[in-house]
Design an enzyme around this catalytic site. Structure first.
Site, short mmCIF file in Angstrom:
data_model
loop_
_atom_site.label_atom_id
_atom_site.label_comp_id
_atom_site.label_asym_id
_atom_site.label_seq_id
_atom_site.Cartn_x
_atom_site.Cartn_y
_atom_site.Cartn_z
CB SER A 349 -18.41 42.20 19.07
OG SER A 349 -17.65 42.95 18.16
CG ASP A 469 -22.09 49.17 18.13
OD1 ASP A 469 -20.95 49.60 17.85
OD2 ASP A 469 -22.34 47.98 18.37
CG HIS A 499 -19.39 47.19 20.28
ND1 HIS A 499 -20.12 46.65 19.25
CD2 HIS A 499 -18.38 46.31 20.52
CE1 HIS A 499 -19.57 45.52 18.87
NE2 HIS A 499 -18.52 45.28 19.63
#
Length: 760
Positions: A349, A469, A499
């Site tokens: 991320s 995601d 994610h």
């Protein structure tokens, strides 16, 4: 379980025998296959003073234990080898399987018995995953088969866990960055947490650039969240222009301070378990949060190249090009005399995003990045096609909200007292610059777009990304991998999850593959390892990974949507509008059941379809007003078994990342029956129907041709499957919630679904 083994390096007989001897296995090319196998098995029971007892608990045949077999005159056969190999890897006869041959086929077992190849089979078996999720050799080393001598030991081109994690060095330094992001006249200092094993050899470094690691301010974050209930603004017709601007760091001076020895220490930091795995194998770990975080100075600039520079300065320090101090008092400097200067960045991320940004600087010393679920354009994270578009699961968030979350200097009361007034001024400037009113691309977002500098990447890159995601959406990885220079080594893992990290999944040897790559790049080991450029998780069955050549094909198939005129009403009744705004998940459930305002088209497939790339909706549409937003989702619709998007724990702590160090669960995506799966989605302000740079007017009740690109994917549909197209306006998870009374009309006879397809 099913094997998808990408990490094993095919090895010659001579090299296999040499590596086995280095591990202490007393094998002899002159001995029979049976004798060598017996010797190997007995060595596995090194905890026992006598291997007779544990050997008797293995079976060689359904009616004979292993001890009896090796005492007999019977010859070694495929049946015996396979049965023993399965047990050595932790599979239990009568529990995990009854018929070994059928079970081996189901596993896609990578070793095929040949009596003349027994040494190579044993070598391969040691490098093969156990049921626990560890390779057999890693499992044996974790039990103490090799001593922790703080030196490198390799097997099959990978470093083994022989560094003592009970005697780690934990220290803090403060690197001077060529920045003054808070404009206080002082160069910013960047706090660096270092964890390294004791070693006489220079160590490579895994660096996690994480703005989260010094703490997060959830209270400030929540106060800053934006209300999504607002009217869609009618924008003036115009053309947007931006310019490429090189980031110019400030000048720094050579440091003449004495070398300090007494460094700040720490006892704990929230580590990343993949880093822990490498820490036990001779790779230093460093965690850096960058400007504007607790322990560092400066302002949280969030995504621009000033923030990137604060991480780059640390790589410069590891290579002797920047100064670090023992403390904020700056009385002594400290050098990274323990480091070999070679760095790989890690993390998911925001962390992976910083890795991409760093790579685009071309900084010397950055040899490789492992970027998971990473952003390549911040505009595409918080906006889409001229719309404010929240990341999945976080309605109301924007980049300045993220700034509030990560500006952890305000968690230190003294820093808050001295610097909060200036911070609020800079935060307000950031809030204005991101232009939440229009949702348009501008210079602020262009300065946070790493794609324009992708040509400067020279390190090896590894990307992982979930095709489910909807936080960091698949377009982020699609665009960066397709912008990379052809001259670099690049690898992409596309999984069917959301994610999430994937290093501890049962079905793929990601951890071991990274070990082989990092030994090549950071330790200079000539291991002849070759990893495919792209590995994709098949969505049609559990635990199946395939090599693919490209993400995105030029071959297309046009699917007609019908002949009708469909009306999409934007307005909801007050109670329904409030309910959906209060719980966007209730809206999603209603949308997928056909209950929310929408136009719905089902397409029954007459042949298999392997989607690879960016689906485009080409629509003939008109709006009853001079504004309009268009949302679309594509579903694989109908009851059948599909992969879930969130991995579940198969075991709680079966993976040992060292020698009784940093244990973690083994995980995998479940394969269960459900009613649908989202294949892709997309959103557009119809005033941006041609491109991001052009703001057009919307004529009332006049037909427009709109091309809406959806999120890229690779997805396999089979003949007889139903492809469901959902067209609607407001999305209560992602878009602004405009409840004004307008409607869109779609002419299906002039509309198509354009699908990029690949051969299966």
């Amino acid at each position: 379980m099913r094997y998808n083994q990408f990490s094993y390096i095919p090895t010659s007989l001579e090299r296999a025998a040499e590596e086995l001897k280095e591990l202490g296995f007393d094998l002899d090319l002159q001995k029979t296959a049976k004798a060598n196998l017996e010797s190997f098995l007995r060595k596995l029971f090194f905890h026992y003073p006598d291997s007779v007892y544990p050997l008797s608990h293995l079976i060689a045949k359904n009616d004979m234990d292993a001890l009896s077999f090796f005492q007999s005159e019977q010859e070694l056969s495929k049946e015996v080898f396979d049965l023993l190999a399965l047990q050595v890897l932790g599979f239990i006869p009568g529990v995990d399987f009854t018929e070994a041959d059928a079970f081996l086929d189901k596993l896609a077992f990578p070793i095929h018995f040949d009596e003349t190849e027994i040494i190579k089979h044993i070598h391969h078996l040691l490098a093969t995953r156990c049921k626990s999720g560890m390779t057999l050799i890693d499992d044996l080393v974790s039990q103490g088969m090799l001593t922790m001598d703080n030196d490198y030991h390799f097997f099959n081109g990978k470093s083994l866990a022989t560094f003592d994690t009970s005697q780690l060095i934990r220290e803090v330094v403060y690197v001077e960055a060529p920045l003054d992001t808070d404009q206080d006249g002082q160069l910013d200092l960047i706090k660096v947490n270092i964890i390294r094993p004791q070693s006489q050899k220079p160590l490579p470094t895994l660096m996690t650039p994480s703005p989260y690691h010094q703490g997060i301010n959830e209270v400030a974050n929540d106060k800053k969240l934006y209300r999504m209930e607002k009217e869609l603004v009618v924008k003036k017709r115009r053309q947007i222009t931006v310019e490429d601007r090189d980031f110019i760091p400030l000048e720094t001076q050579p440091c003449k301070l004495p070398i300090g020895q007494n460094l700040e220490s720490f006892s704990y930091i929230n580590s990343y378990s993949l880093n822990d795995y490498f820490l036990a194998r001779g790779f230093a770990n460093i965690y850096v949060s960058g400007v504007g975080t607790a322990g560092s100075t400066g302002f949280m600039t969030s995504g621009d190249y000033a923030q990137i520079e604060s991480f780059k300065a640390v790589i410069d320090w590891l290579n002797g090009r920047a100064t670090a101090y023992t403390s904020h008092s700056k009385t002594h400097q400290v050098r990274a005399d323990w480091a070999n200067g070679l760095v790989c960045t890690t993390g998911k991320s925001y962390l992976g995003t910083m890795s991409t940004g760093l790579a685009t600087t071309g900084v010397d010393g950055l040899a490789m990045i492992i970027a998971e679920s990473a952003i390549s354009s911040w505009y595409n994270y918080y906006r889409e096609n001229g719309l404010v578009c929240s990341p999945g699961g976080y309605p109301g968030e924007d980049l300045d909200v993220l700034t509030e979350l990560t500006y952890s200097r305000n968690l230190l009361a003294g820093d808050y007292l001295r610097h909060n007034d200036r911070y609020q001024e800079l935060l307000n400037q950031q809030s204005q610059a991101l232009d939440r009113q229009s949702g348009d691309y501008n210079q602020f977002w262009h300065d946070r777009n790493y794609l324009k500098n992708a040509h400067q990447i020279k390190c090896d890159v590894v990307y992982t990304h979930g095709l489910q995601d909807w936080n960091v959406k698949p377009r982020q990885v699609y665009e960066i991998v397709n912008a990379l220079p052809s001259t670099i080594n690049k690898h992409l893992f596309l999984h069917q999850g959301e994610h999430v990290y994937m290093h501890n999944w049962q079905s793929i040897d990601f951890r071991e593959s990274m070990n082989a790559l990092l030994c090549q790049k950071l330790l200079g080991l000539a291991n002849d390892f070759s990893l495919p450029e792209m590995i994709w998780q098949d969505n049609t069955c559990p635990q199946n990974w395939q090599e693919r050549k490209v993400f995105g094909t030029s071959t297309i198939k046009e699917l007609d949507l019908g002949q009708e005129l469909l009306l999409i009403d934007n307005h909801y009744g007050e109670d329904e509008f409030k309910a959906y705004g209060k719980d966007f998940r209730a809206f999603k459930a209603a949308l997928f059941k056909g209950k929310a305002n929408q136009a719905l088209v089902d397409i029954l497939l007459e042949e298999d379809l392997l989607i690879n790339g960016e689906i485009v909706l080409q629509l003939k549409v008109k709006s009853s007003e001079n504004k309009g937003l268009l949302s679309a989702q594509i579903l694989d619709y109908g009851k059948k078994k599909r992969l879930g998007d969130l991995p579940i724990a198969l075991t709680q702590s079966s993976i040992d990342n060292g020698q009784n160090f940093s244990r973690e669960p083994l995980k995998e995506l479940p394969f269960r029956e459900n009613s649908y799966r989202v294949i892709s989605k997309g959103f557009m302000n119809l005033q941006n129907r041609n491109n991001l740079s052009s703001i057009e007017t919307i004529p009332n009740n006049k037909w427009m041709t709109v091309r809406l690109p959806l999120q890229p994917t690779i997805y396999h549909l089979e003949k007889g499957d139903t492809l469901r197209v959902i067209l609607y306006t407001t999305d209560f998870e992602h878009t602004v919630r405009d409840n004004s009374n307008y409607a869109l009309t779609i002419d299906l006879s002039q509309s198509q679904l354009i699908v990029p397809i690949a051969s299966n």
